[in-house]
Design an enzyme around this catalytic site. Structure first.
Site, PDB file in Angstrom:
ATOM      1  N   SER A 232      43.522  35.365  90.487  1.00 39.66           N
ATOM      2  CA  SER A 232      43.992  35.626  89.099  1.00 39.66           C
ATOM      3  C   SER A 232      45.586  34.851  89.315  1.00 39.66           C
ATOM      4  O   SER A 232      46.034  34.654  89.966  1.00 39.66           O
ATOM      5  CB  SER A 232      45.036  37.527  89.013  1.00 39.66           C
ATOM      6  OG  SER A 232      45.297  37.011  88.040  1.00 39.66           O
TER       7      SER A 232
ATOM      8  N   GLY B 292      48.968  35.006  79.690  1.00 43.09           N
ATOM      9  CA  GLY B 292      48.189  33.948  78.319  1.00 43.09           C
ATOM     10  C   GLY B 292      47.169  33.318  79.753  1.00 43.09           C
ATOM     11  O   GLY B 292      47.269  32.167  80.091  1.00 43.09           O
TER      12      GLY B 292
ATOM     13  N   THR C  89      46.098  39.446  77.841  1.00 42.85           N
ATOM     14  CA  THR C  89      46.866  40.124  79.291  1.00 42.85           C
ATOM     15  C   THR C  89      48.074  40.998  78.015  1.00 42.85           C
ATOM     16  O   THR C  89      48.534  40.656  77.216  1.00 42.85           O
ATOM     17  CB  THR C  89      46.690  39.415  80.119  1.00 42.85           C
ATOM     18  OG1 THR C  89      45.980  39.284  80.334  1.00 42.85           O
ATOM     19  CG2 THR C  89      47.989  40.100  81.379  1.00 42.85           C
TER      20      THR C  89
END
Length: 596
Positions: free
Chosen positions: A473, A494, A407
């Protein structure tokens, strides 16, 4: 380290980046990355020097934080394509100084309308994770272009076309490959070589690009020009949408490779139907601070917020010894992850108890589980936020599912006091591995963030696949106010470690007396309701380790954890931009007018 090959030197001098221009052979010399910058006129922090310079360029031209965030994100789509890009999604948090309000945009990817709870099952059994990732099945409808459009329409001051200009330039003329980019490409070689469009873009001459070489992406430059001309509707409708849907449904794998790349279920109707969600941020008070973050479908705001509440209920973190600070941080993380894994999913499909998870009453019922004398045992069972009982856990423990570790995060502030904290992703490093032919961007594998099967037998799972559903998420873009005024913003990549990284940065800065740059650089550990705690080598070398193990903590080397960025407003109105000094090759911080 990567460079804008055609960016005017005066811009880079103003940002405290050092740029030596184009060498005699036409190759760019990368700018020097600076992990901290202090000054006025606005600030940008990203993992990449080109993206930071793109954001600063927009600020210098009169754009605000939203404009600069879009410009920086678009540049990351060129130089950090394995972590972000228009083939993915993310969460956008915006503090509007004129109103004093924090707003959020949920730009998470969605499953196609024909997806069901058996999306990743074959013959009743879950697919091997790697097979699911490198397939059309893993691809959700991207939300990043719609996020940019929504943010600019609501709060921006410049057009999408203007804000895409720096990224178009980088894609056209190229960026300098660094060790991190080469390493990430090499790690994905076995996948990338099997997709001709991906191999043509990222494996020049059939192998990973050399460090120091210049990599161009004219296809992405053309795609950005299409969006600049026709708006993001060109992404969700028309020929580009057809190309995306065709790529998902018929992954363009080399037949000679022997790879089975399963077809996905996203079509042009799913693309045309995509919408971002405007929703209220999560909010918790932490001492003198107000902490705002993303509500579900992200679990970042609820899990970081619950942990902060638990720690505040248990005492004054600033007074703890080093051992007790780390102990309480790890225990609060353990407890909040036990609740996260059980309760958080897409609120359009599940009754997520967001308000209850963040209540002080619930925090008190969970904080009393922490003893200063010994560590809890994982997996810890969740509590019941709707019916909190002191020191109780309820029902069966729910294990942590796997979540990809990549990400990217960027933070931006402008001269008017507006702030953006923006985390965006394509999930795994390299996403699905599938590039849309002729369009220059990788597609996400975000749907593998769904649980393939229920995590615990007989326990309702809020994160199973479903039609039009957003997978849970861990992204945690965060903004902190003090006395109604902006103090700082932060976030990290991460995977599930995003939550613990963001929590640790906040605690370091707000409670432990560290500067923002020190809090970002500090050694990290990540406890996510598991028997062992992942820790960086620098954390394992801390003098407190032995005492923590004496309390019952068990550590394993987790390698590098996160790559955070942040901005902070000083009392005199100057901005601090802060990024990693080492992780992921080091980040890049800059301000419009450096101090001094």
């Amino acid at each position: 380290m990567r460079a804008l090959t055609r960016l005017a030197p005066p811009l880079l001098l103003a940002t405290a980046l050092v740029w030596s221009g184009v060498g005699p052979a036409g190759a760019a010399t990368p700018p020097t990355k600076v992990p901290e910058a202090v000054g006025r006129g606005g600030a940008v922090a990203t993992v990449d020097a080109d993206a930071t310079a793109a954001g600063i360029e927009v600020l210098r031209k009169g754009g605000n934080a939203v404009d600069a965030a879009v410009a920086a994100a678009a540049a990351l789509g060129v130089t950090e394509p394995y972590s972000s890009g228009i083939g993915g999604g993310g969460y956008f948090v915006y503090y509007d100084h004129a109103t004093g309000r924090v707003h959020t945009i949920d730009g998470r990817e969605t499953a196609g309308r024909t997806a069901d709870s058996g999306l990743f099952l074959e013959d009743g059994k879950p697919l091997p994770f790697a097979d699911a990732v490198t397939s059309g099945l893993s691809v959700g409808v991207p939300g990043t272009p719609a996020t940019w459009d929504a943010a600019l329409r609501k709060w921006g001051t410049r057009s999408l076309a203007q804000n895409l200009e720096p990224a178009e330039r980088i894609a056209d003329h190229g960026f300098v490959v660094d060790d991190t980019f080469r390493g990430q490409t090499a790690d994905n070689y076995a996948r990338f070589k099997d997709f001709p469009a991906t191999a043509a873009l990222y494996l020049p001459n059939g192998k990973p690009p050399e460090t120091g070489s210049v990599l161009r992406n004219p296809d992405l430059a053309a795609t950005y020009r299409l969006l600049a001309k026709d708006g993001v509707k060109a992404f969700y409708q028309g020929e580009l949408a057809k190309d995306i849907a065709n790529t998902v449904q018929h992954p363009p794998v080399d037949p000679a490779s022997g790879r089975t790349a399963r077809p996905g279920r996203v079509d042009t109707t799913d693309l045309a139907d995509y919408r971002v969600r405007d929703q209220a941020p999560t909010h918790v008070s932490h001492g003198a601070y107000d902490v705002y973050a993303m509500a579900p479908s992200s679990s970042g705001g609820t899990t970081v917020g619950e942990a902060l509440n638990i720690l505040e209920d248990g005492g004054d973190v600033s007074t703890y010894s080093g051992t007790q600070y780390y102990h309480h941080f790890l225990e609060a993380s353990r407890i909040s992850f036990a609740d996260r894994n059980r309760w958080v999913g897409d609120p359009a499909f599940s009754d997520v108890p967001t308000r209850e998870l963040l209540s002080e009453r619930y925090a008190a019922s969970r904080a009393c589980l922490i003893s200063p004398d010994h560590a809890l045992t994982s997996p810890l069972a969740p509590g019941d936020p709707r019916h909190p009982a002191a020191c109780a856990d309820t029902g069966q423990a729910v294990p942590e599912p796997y979540e990809g570790p990549n990400t990217t995060h960027l933070t931006v502030a402008d001269r008017w006091g507006n702030i953006v904290s923006y985390t965006l992703t394509i999930e795994q490093t390299g996403g699905s591995g599938i590039t849309v032919p002729g369009r220059g961007f990788l597609l996400n594998n975000e749907l593998t963030d769904f649980d393939f099967t229920p995590l615990a037998p007989g326990v309702p799972d809020p994160n199973l696949p479903g039609p039009g559903k957003r997978p849970r998420s861990s992204m945690s873009p965060t903004v902190v106010l003090r006395d109604g005024e902006p103090l700082l913003a932060t976030g990290s990549p991460g995977g599930a470690t995003i939550i613990t990284t963001t929590l640790q940065v906040l605690l370091g800065r707000l409670d432990r007396g560290l500067s923002l740059e020190q809090a970002i650089a500090a050694p990290r550990a990540s406890q996510r309701n598991s028997a062992t705690t992942q820790a960086e080598p620098a954390f394992l070398a801390l003098p407190e380790r032995a005492a923590l193990e004496g309390l019952g903590h068990s550590f394993v080397n987790g390698g590098e954890i996160g790559a955070a960025t942040g901005v902070e407003r000083l009392p005199d109105g100057r901005w601090v931009a802060a990024a990693e000094p080492v992780r992921r090759g080091g980040g890049s911080a800059a301000v419009v007018r450096p101090a001094g």
